[in-house]
Design a protein around this motif. Structure first.
Motif, PDB file in Angstrom:
ATOM      1  N   ALA A   1       0.891  -0.983  -0.056  1.00  0.00           N
ATOM      2  CA  ALA A   1      -0.016   0.063   0.178  1.00  0.00           C
ATOM      3  C   ALA A   1       0.890   1.295  -0.101  1.00  0.00           C
ATOM      4  O   ALA A   1       0.544   2.273  -0.653  1.00  0.00           O
ATOM      5  N   VAL A   2       2.034   1.269   0.786  1.00  0.00           N
ATOM      6  CA  VAL A   2       2.712   2.454   0.788  1.00  0.00           C
ATOM      7  C   VAL A   2       3.587   2.567  -0.531  1.00  0.00           C
ATOM      8  O   VAL A   2       3.423   3.642  -0.907  1.00  0.00           O
ATOM      9  N   GLU A   3       3.887   1.351  -1.118  1.00  0.00           N
ATOM     10  CA  GLU A   3       4.670   1.669  -2.425  1.00  0.00           C
ATOM     11  C   GLU A   3       3.446   2.365  -3.601  1.00  0.00           C
ATOM     12  O   GLU A   3       3.891   2.896  -4.224  1.00  0.00           O
ATOM     13  N   GLU A   4       2.595   1.467  -3.454  1.00  0.00           N
ATOM     14  CA  GLU A   4       1.319   2.107  -4.555  1.00  0.00           C
ATOM     15  C   GLU A   4       1.099   3.494  -4.300  1.00  0.00           C
ATOM     16  O   GLU A   4       1.115   4.144  -5.344  1.00  0.00           O
ATOM     17  N   GLY A   5       0.866   3.887  -3.041  1.00  0.00           N
ATOM     18  CA  GLY A   5       0.451   5.191  -2.807  1.00  0.00           C
ATOM     19  C   GLY A   5       1.529   6.495  -3.282  1.00  0.00           C
ATOM     20  O   GLY A   5       1.399   7.163  -3.989  1.00  0.00           O
ATOM     21  N   TRP A   6       2.742   5.820  -2.977  1.00  0.00           N
ATOM     22  CA  TRP A   6       3.757   7.019  -3.119  1.00  0.00           C
ATOM     23  C   TRP A   6       4.155   6.936  -4.816  1.00  0.00           C
ATOM     24  O   TRP A   6       4.510   7.962  -5.375  1.00  0.00           O
TER      25      TRP A   6
END
Length: 196
Positions: free
Chosen positions: A65-70
């Motif tokens: 989720a962090v990677e996708e969001g960034w």
């Protein structure tokens, strides 16, 4: 596939050495994280063996989720990260846990640390692989890693701060590597095995 069928794919642009290095480092960190789940059942992957609520599956969901969001931020800018609060709720209310209503983004953030009923480790890892493929596609197609956007307003972001795609990638690498270390501890706590 028969000889008379030709597959067509869009050729991927050749990557410069910096992008190649950054993506290779991120792939190494991802591999270290997912290796901690090798030979685990869904039940084991969802367990929280330490005093925190962290689970191995939850860590993978969180990092995905962090990677996708960034990476959405790299493409779309600050609108990709919305930290709006419900009417009448302050940051102090949210931080203290006394908010009368919690924003959906905060609820989703908490859910990403746990393996929810009906989820499987295989599906969580598969989603992470899809996020990784999208990251590589975005990075390959950026005109320049210096492309930058202002950070959205949030108490943890310095007012007026901007982040370049390069800095976003370095952050995602650091976050992934940090959680791979957490995952090693969780795995050892589950069954005594080390992932490396």
């Amino acid at each position: 596939m028969t000889d008379d069928v030709t597959a067509t794919t869009t050729p991927r642009p050749a990557l410069d050495p910096e992008r190649t290095d950054l993506l290779a480092e991120l792939a190494t960190a991802r591999s270290a994280l997912t290796a901690t789940t090798r030979d685990l059942s869904d039940e084991q992957a969802g367990q929280s063996p330490t005093v925190s609520t962290l689970s191995l599956a939850g860590l993978i969901k969180h990092v995905a989720a962090v990677e996708e969001g960034w990476l959405r931020f790299v493409v779309e800018g600050p609108s990709a990260m919305n930290y709006d609060l419900p009417d009448g709720v302050t940051w102090a209310d949210l931080e203290s846990g006394t908010a009368r209503e919690f924003p959906q983004w905060a609820i989703d953030h908490e859910k990403n640390f746990r393996m929810l009923p009906g989820e499987t480790l295989a599906a969580i890892v598969e989603r992470y692989e899809q996020v990784a493929a999208r990251t590589e596609e975005v990075v390959a197609n950026l005109p320049d890693l210096s492309v930058a956007h202002p950070l959205p307003e949030a108490p943890w972001n310095e007012p007026g701060a901007v982040r370049s795609a390069r800095r976003v990638l370095m952050h995602v690498i650091a976050e992934t590597a940090q959680h791979a270390g957490h995952a090693d501890i969780l795995r050892e706590s589950l069954d005594g095995r080390k992932s490396t």
